[in-house]
Every structure is written in C-alpha cells, then in structure tokens.
Design a protein around this motif. Structure first.
Motif, PDB file in Angstrom:
ATOM      1  N   ILE A   1       0.855  -1.186   0.000  1.00 53.53           N
ATOM      2  CA  ILE A   1       0.000   0.000   0.000  1.00 53.53           C
ATOM      3  C   ILE A   1       0.890   1.235   0.000  1.00 53.53           C
ATOM      4  CG2 ILE A   1      -1.704   1.305   1.351  1.00 53.53           C
ATOM      5  CD1 ILE A   1      -2.477  -1.535   2.542  1.00 53.53           C
ATOM      6  N   MET A   2       0.618   2.177  -0.883  1.00 59.15           N
ATOM      7  CA  MET A   2       1.341   3.435  -0.903  1.00 59.15           C
ATOM      8  C   MET A   2       0.697   4.398   0.082  1.00 59.15           C
ATOM      9  SD  MET A   2       3.902   4.921  -2.069  1.00 59.15           S
ATOM     10  CE  MET A   2       4.429   6.542  -1.540  1.00 59.15           C
ATOM     11  N   ALA A   3       1.490   5.320   0.651  1.00 68.23           N
ATOM     12  CA  ALA A   3       0.955   6.277   1.616  1.00 68.23           C
ATOM     13  C   ALA A   3       1.514   7.664   1.351  1.00 68.23           C
ATOM     14  CB  ALA A   3       1.283   5.835   3.047  1.00 68.23           C
ATOM     15  N   VAL A   4       0.719   8.670   1.696  1.00 65.91           N
ATOM     16  CA  VAL A   4       1.101  10.056   1.434  1.00 65.91           C
ATOM     17  C   VAL A   4       0.449  10.958   2.472  1.00 65.91           C
ATOM     18  CG1 VAL A   4      -0.832  10.383  -0.177  1.00 65.91           C
ATOM     19  CG2 VAL A   4       1.201  11.851  -0.367  1.00 65.91           C
ATOM     20  N   HIS A   5       1.095  12.118   2.721  1.00 60.87           N
ATOM     21  CA  HIS A   5       0.592  13.114   3.672  1.00 60.87           C
ATOM     22  C   HIS A   5       0.400  14.431   2.921  1.00 60.87           C
ATOM     23  CE1 HIS A   5       2.984  10.648   6.899  1.00 60.87           C
ATOM     24  NE2 HIS A   5       1.902  10.019   6.464  1.00 60.87           N
ATOM     25  N   PRO A   6      -0.746  14.636   2.265  1.00 65.90           N
ATOM     26  CA  PRO A   6      -0.926  15.770   1.349  1.00 65.90           C
ATOM     27  C   PRO A   6      -1.407  17.049   2.031  1.00 65.90           C
ATOM     28  CG  PRO A   6      -2.818  14.326   1.208  1.00 65.90           C
ATOM     29  CD  PRO A   6      -1.884  13.707   2.230  1.00 65.90           C
ATOM     30  N   TYR A   7      -0.635  17.527   3.012  1.00 64.46           N
ATOM     31  CA  TYR A   7      -1.017  18.760   3.702  1.00 64.46           C
ATOM     32  C   TYR A   7      -1.101  19.918   2.715  1.00 64.46           C
ATOM     33  CZ  TYR A   7      -0.057  16.398   8.161  1.00 64.46           C
ATOM     34  OH  TYR A   7      -0.078  15.549   9.236  1.00 64.46           O
ATOM     35  N   LEU A   8      -2.028  20.848   2.985  1.00 69.94           N
ATOM     36  CA  LEU A   8      -2.319  21.911   2.036  1.00 69.94           C
ATOM     37  C   LEU A   8      -1.832  23.289   2.483  1.00 69.94           C
ATOM     38  CD1 LEU A   8      -5.901  20.869   0.882  1.00 69.94           C
ATOM     39  CD2 LEU A   8      -3.687  20.293  -0.104  1.00 69.94           C
ATOM     40  N   PHE A   9      -1.090  23.367   3.582  1.00 71.03           N
ATOM     41  CA  PHE A   9      -0.530  24.681   3.933  1.00 71.03           C
ATOM     42  C   PHE A   9       0.808  24.850   3.223  1.00 71.03           C
ATOM     43  CE2 PHE A   9      -0.060  21.703   7.519  1.00 71.03           C
ATOM     44  CZ  PHE A   9       1.317  21.589   7.625  1.00 71.03           C
ATOM     45  N   ASP A  10       1.001  26.037   2.660  1.00 74.55           N
ATOM     46  CA  ASP A  10       2.166  26.329   1.849  1.00 74.55           C
ATOM     47  C   ASP A  10       2.791  27.638   2.330  1.00 74.55           C
ATOM     48  OD1 ASP A  10       3.638  25.850  -0.925  1.00 74.55           O
ATOM     49  OD2 ASP A  10       3.101  27.976  -0.844  1.00 74.55           O
ATOM     50  N   TRP A  11       4.118  27.653   2.435  1.00 77.19           N
ATOM     51  CA  TRP A  11       4.801  28.816   3.011  1.00 77.19           C
ATOM     52  C   TRP A  11       4.496  30.100   2.252  1.00 77.19           C
ATOM     53  CZ3 TRP A  11       6.176  28.035   7.693  1.00 77.19           C
ATOM     54  CH2 TRP A  11       6.642  26.785   8.098  1.00 77.19           C
ATOM     55  N   TRP A  12       4.242  30.028   0.948  1.00 76.68           N
ATOM     56  CA  TRP A  12       4.010  31.211   0.134  1.00 76.68           C
ATOM     57  C   TRP A  12       2.517  31.484  -0.073  1.00 76.68           C
ATOM     58  CZ3 TRP A  12       7.822  27.614  -0.772  1.00 76.68           C
ATOM     59  CH2 TRP A  12       9.125  28.087  -0.629  1.00 76.68           C
ATOM     60  N   ASP A  13       1.745  30.441  -0.297  1.00 79.27           N
ATOM     61  CA  ASP A  13       0.329  30.622  -0.626  1.00 79.27           C
ATOM     62  C   ASP A  13      -0.587  30.614   0.590  1.00 79.27           C
ATOM     63  OD1 ASP A  13       1.057  30.696  -3.234  1.00 79.27           O
ATOM     64  OD2 ASP A  13       0.178  28.772  -3.803  1.00 79.27           O
ATOM     65  N   GLY A  14      -0.072  30.243   1.764  1.00 76.77           N
ATOM     66  CA  GLY A  14      -0.941  30.070   2.908  1.00 76.77           C
ATOM     67  C   GLY A  14      -1.609  28.706   2.873  1.00 76.77           C
ATOM     68  N   VAL A  15      -2.896  28.632   3.216  1.00 69.10           N
ATOM     69  CA  VAL A  15      -3.614  27.356   3.274  1.00 69.10           C
ATOM     70  C   VAL A  15      -4.479  27.220   2.028  1.00 69.10           C
ATOM     71  CG1 VAL A  15      -5.049  25.853   4.682  1.00 69.10           C
ATOM     72  CG2 VAL A  15      -3.673  27.615   5.780  1.00 69.10           C
TER      73      VAL A  15
ATOM     74  N   MET B   1       2.699   4.780 -10.391  1.00 67.26           N
ATOM     75  CA  MET B   1       2.735   3.340 -10.121  1.00 67.26           C
ATOM     76  C   MET B   1       2.203   2.562 -11.317  1.00 67.26           C
ATOM     77  SD  MET B   1       1.896   2.847  -6.046  1.00 67.26           S
ATOM     78  CE  MET B   1       0.299   3.661  -6.036  1.00 67.26           C
ATOM     79  N   THR B   2       1.188   3.110 -11.977  1.00 68.35           N
ATOM     80  CA  THR B   2       0.651   2.467 -13.172  1.00 68.35           C
ATOM     81  C   THR B   2       1.691   2.452 -14.282  1.00 68.35           C
ATOM     82  OG1 THR B   2      -1.584   3.164 -12.571  1.00 68.35           O
ATOM     83  CG2 THR B   2      -1.217   2.549 -14.859  1.00 68.35           C
ATOM     84  N   LEU B   3       2.368   3.584 -14.476  1.00 71.75           N
ATOM     85  CA  LEU B   3       3.419   3.662 -15.485  1.00 71.75           C
ATOM     86  C   LEU B   3       4.531   2.655 -15.214  1.00 71.75           C
ATOM     87  CD1 LEU B   3       3.777   7.527 -15.924  1.00 71.75           C
ATOM     88  CD2 LEU B   3       3.036   5.922 -17.674  1.00 71.75           C
ATOM     89  N   LYS B   4       4.804   2.425 -13.954  1.00 67.09           N
ATOM     90  CA  LYS B   4       5.888   1.518 -13.583  1.00 67.09           C
ATOM     91  C   LYS B   4       5.457   0.062 -13.519  1.00 67.09           C
ATOM     92  CE  LYS B   4       9.296   4.425 -13.203  1.00 67.09           C
ATOM     93  NZ  LYS B   4      10.467   4.315 -14.101  1.00 67.09           N
ATOM     94  N   GLY B   5       4.201  -0.222 -13.858  1.00 65.69           N
ATOM     95  CA  GLY B   5       3.761  -1.613 -13.934  1.00 65.69           C
ATOM     96  C   GLY B   5       3.085  -2.137 -12.694  1.00 65.69           C
ATOM     97  N   TYR B   6       2.592  -1.231 -11.830  1.00 64.02           N
ATOM     98  CA  TYR B   6       1.901  -1.648 -10.604  1.00 64.02           C
ATOM     99  C   TYR B   6       0.535  -0.962 -10.536  1.00 64.02           C
ATOM    100  CZ  TYR B   6       6.450  -3.481  -9.310  1.00 64.02           C
ATOM    101  OH  TYR B   6       7.628  -4.189  -9.293  1.00 64.02           O
ATOM    102  N   PRO B   7      -0.351  -1.246 -11.493  1.00 59.58           N
ATOM    103  CA  PRO B   7      -1.644  -0.562 -11.525  1.00 59.58           C
ATOM    104  C   PRO B   7      -2.562  -1.020 -10.394  1.00 59.58           C
ATOM    105  CG  PRO B   7      -1.581  -2.312 -13.170  1.00 59.58           C
ATOM    106  CD  PRO B   7      -0.189  -2.216 -12.604  1.00 59.58           C
ATOM    107  N   GLY B   8      -3.339  -0.067  -9.889  1.00 61.72           N
ATOM    108  CA  GLY B   8      -4.352  -0.407  -8.900  1.00 61.72           C
ATOM    109  C   GLY B   8      -3.851  -0.603  -7.485  1.00 61.72           C
ATOM    110  N   LYS B   9      -2.582  -0.331  -7.221  1.00 65.32           N
ATOM    111  CA  LYS B   9      -2.086  -0.485  -5.857  1.00 65.32           C
ATOM    112  C   LYS B   9      -2.779   0.548  -4.968  1.00 65.32           C
ATOM    113  CE  LYS B   9       2.309  -1.884  -5.500  1.00 65.32           C
ATOM    114  NZ  LYS B   9       2.415  -3.127  -4.704  1.00 65.32           N
ATOM    115  N   PRO B  10      -3.313   0.151  -3.815  1.00 64.20           N
ATOM    116  CA  PRO B  10      -4.048   1.116  -2.978  1.00 64.20           C
ATOM    117  C   PRO B  10      -3.151   2.242  -2.484  1.00 64.20           C
ATOM    118  CG  PRO B  10      -4.477  -1.149  -2.274  1.00 64.20           C
ATOM    119  CD  PRO B  10      -3.332  -1.203  -3.241  1.00 64.20           C
ATOM    120  N   ILE B  11      -3.764   3.389  -2.250  1.00 64.44           N
ATOM    121  CA  ILE B  11      -3.105   4.526  -1.600  1.00 64.44           C
ATOM    122  C   ILE B  11      -3.855   4.840  -0.316  1.00 64.44           C
ATOM    123  CG2 ILE B  11      -2.595   6.995  -1.764  1.00 64.44           C
ATOM    124  CD1 ILE B  11      -2.169   6.664  -4.737  1.00 64.44           C
TER     125      ILE B  11
END
Length: 392
Positions: free
Chosen positions: A231-245, A283-293
């Motif tokens: 399973i792939m994992a990510v932390h997509p926080y949306l606060f940005d030093w220049w743009d704010g939140v 992941m699809t491009l690399k040959g691992y389609p459909g792997k959960p995130i």
C-alpha cells in the motif's frame, strides 16, 4: 533533496504515453469504500493514558488508530527485545476495540547515523549497517503481534505495518533524504518479511506531500520497487509557506510535457490534494496498476498566522477535505484526458490528529481535542464524516 528537474529524460515521454495507454486498457481494479482513522500519540505509553485516547477515538466513531511504534523502545540494546511497552499497547487497544496502524521508526542510539542531529531534524536515519537490524525487528514485531502472532497478552492481530515516516524530508530522515538508501532498506524489509506476507501487509512510509520527484527516484534506484510494499501512503497537507492554506479543490497549471503523461498540475509543487492521483499514475506507469493509496496524515493546525486556521475553519476544512477525497480520489476516474481513465484508489484517510501535542515550533495544535481535553468543532465534524462514509 538530491534530485533532477525532470521526471524522465527528454525524448522518452512518448514511450511513457504509449505504455500508459496500454496499462489503462487493463481491467478496472475495484476500489474499497473510503474508511477514516485518526493519528494519536503513543507517549508516554502508560495504560491509563492510552485507554483514554482510544476511548476518545471511539467516541468519534473511529476504530483505526495510527501511532508511533518506536524501535528504540524495544531494542535499546542490539539483539535484545523488551516487549513490555508494546504488550501494554496492543492489549489496551484490543480491550478498547481499536485497530492499530504502527509507524515503525525511531532508531535506537546504536543504530543511528554518527552525525550530530541538526536542530531542525526530528529523527536521524539509521546507519546503513543497521538496515538489516531494522528489517529483523519489523519481522519480529509481525511474528509477535501480526496474524498468528505469539504474544502472551490478548491482542487484535495487526494486519498493516507502516515502514518509517516521511523519508523524503530531512525532518524524519536526517541529515538529508536519500531515495536510493531508502530503497535498500525496503528491499531488506521485503526479504525478511516475505514469508509473512500477504497475511500481514506493508504500508509504505507516508511521503511528505505528493512528492513526485522523490517517488520517481525510488524507481530509478530500483526498477521493481513496487514489489517492496503493498500500500502506498502520502501526507498531502495543504498549507504552503508562500500561498498560505490551500483549498482541497485547488490545482496549479499543468506542465505541458508531463501533462502528456497524464500528470496533474506541475511536478515541482506537490502541495495540492489532487496530486495524490499522480502517485497512482506513476505506479501504473511503472507496472503496478491499482495499488491502494492511504492518506496516513492529513489535517490543519489552529493558529493565528497565515499557515494556521481558526477552530471553525478547521472544522469546515475537515468536511471539505474528506468530501473531496471520497468524491474525487477513491474509485472514480480523476480529471480529464489520459488521467480521466484512471482512479487514484485512495482507500483510507487517517486524520491528524486526535489531540494537540507539545511542539517547539508551535505547530502542535492539529488536535480535534485541545490539550486541556475539550473538543474543537472539528471533533463533531469528524464524527459526522465517519458516520457518513460508513453508512450503507
């Protein structure tokens, strides 16, 4: 970060477009409904504190809790495991009906790199010679607390194990990120745990934002890197030093070259929620389609500055974020053109966090519960979202 400015050498893009078209013709992978968990502190690790935390989570309707699983607490002396603190943790979680997602990290002193830890780094990477020790430790954890585990206390078998945290930033892989080194760690973990999978599944370390450059570097170092995790994992926080939140539905302009591959937005600013999709695309491009995130961290902190939000805004943004993930990033095709044929396949979201926590930089006010134990409006918002996504 040691990186190139390009995802692929010039002239290779058409090859990837052709490959993408072929892969998108594969049968659709059925995604699971979104489920919501929460991040909680482990420390100080005593039974009364853990029990209160798990009860707070249950009061929100949440039964999935992600927390630190500190290697240094168990193997302070190399080769000698002291499971007492972990036995308490898994027993209390079992008694309170909690499914744990352990983040297996924080190396013991003997396993750390020899450099002095910079002040802006939370944890140093393990030295290369200790990678095998880490892999053996993780295997021992699964053998004790995973499916068919041999622990002598009552416990709910832990099915999912997260390998480290945010290795693409120096804060958690000090003194600086090293994609090639992380691939070597993952290969050792894969080899040690091979006999225990797929009964127990490996969750990749959550990347700090949808860092497509670091993600690509992992595959440059190991063309079959997708074999090392489930399973792939990510932390997509949306606060940005220049743009704010940023808002959940915001997106920057596409780069024409990478848009031909299906990449959403520019590749050099990962701070947009929709760019979680780009990880599935790669992941699809690399040959691992459909792997959960899984989104194993996502949240907003309360503060009176341009990166923080008010109590009311935190609750509103929680609702908007969960709704965006559920409606756009689960099993429905995302966007237009090439990417319109592919779903991001996000299956879990662990909100950050249950409670405020001590923080020297003042960013510890992510909690839906304040440090004094009172609820923020976000607590009720989270409870409502959990009820909605779990409704038949």
């Amino acid at each position: 970060m040691n990186t190139t400015d390009r995802l692929a050498p010039y002239g290779v893009v058409r090859h990837w477009i052709l490959l993408l078209c072929l892969l998108l013709a594969l049968p659709h992978v059925q995604a699971e409904p979104l489920s919501i968990g929460i991040n909680a502190m482990w420390g100080p690790g005593d039974e009364p504190t853990l029990r209160k935390r798990f009860q707070k989570a249950r009061a929100l309707g949440v039964t999935q809790v992600r927390l630190d699983w500190e290697w240094r607490r168990v193997e302070a002396t190399r080769g000698k495991y002291n499971w007492r603190s972990m036995d308490t943790l898994v027993r209390v979680a079992h008694e309170e009906g909690i499914e744990l997602l352990p983040i297996v990290h924080y190396a013991p002193n003997w396993a750390l790199r020899p450099e002095s830890k910079p002040t802006d780094v939370y944890e140093m990477a393990p030295k290369e010679e200790a990678f095998a020790d880490y892999a053996r430790f993780l295997k021992a954890c699964i053998e004790r607390y995973g499916p068919g585990g041999k622990a002598k206390v009552p416990f709910t078998p832990i099915l999912y194990w997260q390998v480290w945290n945010e290795p693409n930033i120096k804060n958690f892989w000090g003194p600086e990120p090293d994609a090639a080194a992380f691939t070597r760690l993952m290969r050792l973990v894969q080899r040690e745990t091979r006999a225990l999978r797929p009964a127990a599944k490996l969750v990749h370390a959550g990347l700090s934002k949808s860092d497509l450059i670091f993600f690509w570097q992992l595959w440059e170092a190991d063309p079959h890197y997708g074999d090392t995790f489930d399973i792939m994992a990510v932390h997509p926080y949306l606060f940005d030093w220049w743009d704010g939140v940023r808002e959940p539905d915001e997106m920057d302009d596409d780069d024409s070259e990478y848009a031909a591959l299906g990449v959403v937005g520019s590749h050099n600013d990962p701070g947009y929620l929709g760019k979680v999709f780009n990880l599935q695309l790669m992941m699809t491009l690399k040959g691992y389609p459909g792997k959960p995130i899984w989104i194993t961290e996502m949240g907003y902190f309360v503060a009176d500055n341009r990166l923080g939000v008010t109590d009311a805004e935190q609750a509103r943004r929680l609702r908007d974020t969960v709704d965006f993930v559920e409606l756009r990033l689960t099993d429905k095709p995302f966007g237009q053109g090439n990417q319109g044929e592919l779903a991001a396949n996000v299956q879990r979201l662990y909100w950050f966090s249950l409670e405020d926590y001590p923080s020297p930089d003042g960013l510890g006010t992510f909690g839906v519960f304040r440090s004094n134990g009172t609820q923020r409006p976000a607590a009720e918002a989270l409870r409502n979202e959990v009820n909605q996504v779990s409704a038949p």
